[in-house]
Design an enzyme around this catalytic site. Sequence first.
Site, mmCIF file in Angstrom:
data_model
loop_
_atom_site.group_PDB
_atom_site.id
_atom_site.type_symbol
_atom_site.label_atom_id
_atom_site.label_comp_id
_atom_site.label_asym_id
_atom_site.label_seq_id
_atom_site.Cartn_x
_atom_site.Cartn_y
_atom_site.Cartn_z
ATOM 1 N N LYS A 77 5.821 -1.821 1.656
ATOM 2 C CA LYS A 77 5.202 -2.051 2.971
ATOM 3 C C LYS A 77 5.182 -3.534 3.336
ATOM 4 C CE LYS A 77 0.846 -1.293 5.451
ATOM 5 N NZ LYS A 77 -0.574 -0.994 5.326
ATOM 6 N N GLN A 78 4.807 -4.372 2.378
ATOM 7 C CA GLN A 78 4.647 -5.800 2.679
ATOM 8 C C GLN A 78 4.825 -6.601 1.404
ATOM 9 O OE1 GLN A 78 0.445 -4.482 3.366
ATOM 10 N NE2 GLN A 78 0.058 -6.671 3.279
ATOM 11 N N GLU B 223 0.818 -1.228 0.000
ATOM 12 C CA GLU B 223 0.000 0.000 0.000
ATOM 13 C C GLU B 223 0.846 1.270 0.000
ATOM 14 O OE1 GLU B 223 -2.476 -0.760 3.386
ATOM 15 O OE2 GLU B 223 -3.980 -1.831 2.204
HETATM 16 C C1 BGC Z 1 -2.438 -4.229 5.279
HETATM 17 C C2 BGC Z 1 -3.511 -4.966 4.505
HETATM 18 C C3 BGC Z 1 -4.396 -5.703 5.484
HETATM 19 C C4 BGC Z 1 -4.943 -4.764 6.566
HETATM 20 C C5 BGC Z 1 -5.714 -5.496 7.635
HETATM 21 C C6 BGC Z 1 -3.089 -3.311 6.296
HETATM 22 O O1 BGC Z 1 -2.106 -2.661 7.041
HETATM 23 O O2 BGC Z 1 -1.645 -3.467 4.398
HETATM 24 O O3 BGC Z 1 -2.916 -5.879 3.607
HETATM 25 O O4 BGC Z 1 -5.454 -6.279 4.796
HETATM 26 O O5 BGC Z 1 -3.872 -4.102 7.191
HETATM 27 O O6 BGC Z 1 -4.911 -6.426 8.293
#
Ligand code: BGC
Length: 773
Positions: free
Chosen positions: A601-602, A488
């Site tokens: 971020k991930q 994100e």
């Molecule tokens: C993450 C998402 C996740 C959401 C709820 C966000 O910080 O980027 O991938 O779905 O948190 O856990």
Amino acid sequence: MKNYIQAEQWNIIENGFDSHLNKISESIFSLGNGRMGQRANFEETYTGDTLQGNYVAGVYYPDKTRVGWWKNGYPEYFAKVLNAADWMGLELRLDGELLDLNLCKVTAFQRLLNMKEGYLERTFTAELASGKQVQVKAKRFFSIANDEVAALHYQLTPLNFSGKLDLTSFIDGDVKNQDSNYEEKFWDEVSRVQGTKGTYLTLRTKKTEFDVITGVKTLVIKNDKAVELSIDTTNLEKYLSESVSIVLTENEGIDIYKIATNLSSQNYPAADLQARAEEVVNAAVAKGFDELLKEQAAAWATKWQEGDIIIEGDVAAQQAIRFNIFQLNQTYTGKDARLNIGPKGFTGEKYGGSTYWDTEAYCIPFYLSTAPQEVSKNLLVYRYKHLEKAIENAEKLGFNKGAALYPMVTMNGEECHNEWEITFEEIHRNGAIAFAIFNYIRYTGDVAYLKEFGLEVLIGIARFWKQRVNWSADKKQYVMLGVTGPNEYENNINNNWYTNTLASWCLKYAAEAAGIVNAEDPEQYQLIVAKTSLKEATEFADWKKISENIYLPYDEERGVFLQQDGYLDKEQILVKDLPASERPLNQKWSWDRILRSCFIKQADVLQGMYFFEDDYDMDTLKRNFDFYESRTVHESSLSPCVHSILAAKLNDGDRAYEFYLRTSRLDLDDYNNDTEDGLHITSMAGTWMSIVEGFGGMRVKENTLSFNPFLPEQWTSFAFTIGFRGTQFNVKVTKDEIIINTTSKELVHINIFNKLHPVSAGETVINYKGLLV
Ligand code: BGC
């Protein structure tokens, strides 16, 4: 990062009371049973810092959206699981002086979460301003044997005085969500009933009109005799109490029991709630606290027998994985396909208790292996039930002809998130839902799921991707513009490799699934064709053309997939070169700076390589892993587990362990300084995955279980229990051996390092080191 939880195999223990840690502990010691749950708030009055939280699954409020600039297509509301009535309240006055740990000198304080038997116990000695000392032992639990029941046993003993106790036992429904957008209260009172059968308060949610009855029977026992409480006449809103004055004798304790229920009109006709609640409470009272607790311990024994992980040689790791398994089982039990898993479960308000792609991408593998098949099936059926809404959701955004876009955040199938870059663009969630169907069938072999439910969902999803791509005359391929991937920290990008890869796979899988259903049950297939108005010839041809011709950005020079078009235009800095003082980026940098940076971020590309690992050779995986991991800040708790599993696959045990550590005690040690908001329930499933899929190397390939294990140096052994197609396997990994115990009556074959081994009932020992070449 904190380090105040005592390490113990089966218990989570906090010794000593530090009011600054209270909200963190309230999260950590939360209780739940899938149907309802509660933060570990104190039973007696507490005027210090606290986040009160009682939750009833599936009961939500559509809180009016609050955004700076309205955009067409935004949902009108953000659904929130509500803070519900507090059933366990006690007000205790000793010779007129209130027992309130915020105002007392507290010694011998201990909070203990017994994960083996499923209860929370709190003991302390409090000295009031007057010098009076009382000792308290409070034990409570939410029954998973009967998920409509919760129970409390509160023992109070005056230590250095005899005197009068004024005891008030209450239900307080005059509660608020801390995250309410307009400071609104979400409940209206419907009815109040008090009498010999107990105290009952029925509340109705505004707008959604769920009725929830909270019922309690309070019993006070002194010297083995019941003490009568009298009903208070109070005009307080949504508040009911009963009270009694008792003369206490020094060193003689009294026992207070509260047996409670929360029932909602989701499960019973509103008109029956009162009678049903009285039945539930009084049947539980007849059993008594001790018997209920025995049932609770037995129910938890079954859960542990189905899915425990045993780690030898590292108590902190043992405690952590059990904590994660415990919390996942407290959050979702799979009995009801209308319920799902909020990222914080019943432990806080953040994320509104709503459903995210976390369920499909992270939680399903845990429940597939550790719970009866029905449990993960119900998680899939949940999305099936929302298909119509997903089609409406897509229509609102301009798609048509049965294209389905599942929401990023939902309670009832409607989208309730409203940041354009997520709501409209983070469409990869659609792919995770399709992948979960595939994953479920791969694991269970339940192909019939496709004809019952799955195929319709896959058709809707495939239609969405078909309409979401466009032909690029320039690239002579299909492209997907304006998306947000799992990372994100990038918005509105073109050709996110993960999303494009997933879309291509979905289009292929949907056609394949149609073929399977047609071959197995042509009649049913025709019904689905008619129901979905599927134009087989043209739609399949379109799906195939797009699937095979979608643009997947790739960098020849580095030999890596590109997260998106133009990713390499960004200044390439590695996380190791970021000063610690600048992290976490989401707190230290402006959003603008984050978006322009290369930091991730991930897991994004790597999330795709994890899903579709068989499509990539080890060299490709290694190049991509090294490239992307070094740019990833793991500012989502969902990120490290994917990295841990891939590092294990790359035979990098040290890094696999390092990533695993980042999530395993995330909440117990308050690693991200945010545990007070609630626990990271969905990332707990990722921790489980790191052990089973990472260290255990477990996969299901061609209907066979396979393992590529290694033992982290820090451990003596680890063992996990999984269920696979009706058989239970206990798999223990030591330095050299993998020891498999199974309940199977027949000979089964297990794949270890690509070699099939016969395994029969009882124990089979295989030296896996000998298999490594
Ligand atoms: C993450 C998402 C996740 C959401 C709820 C966000 O910080 O980027 O991938 O779905 O948190 O856990």
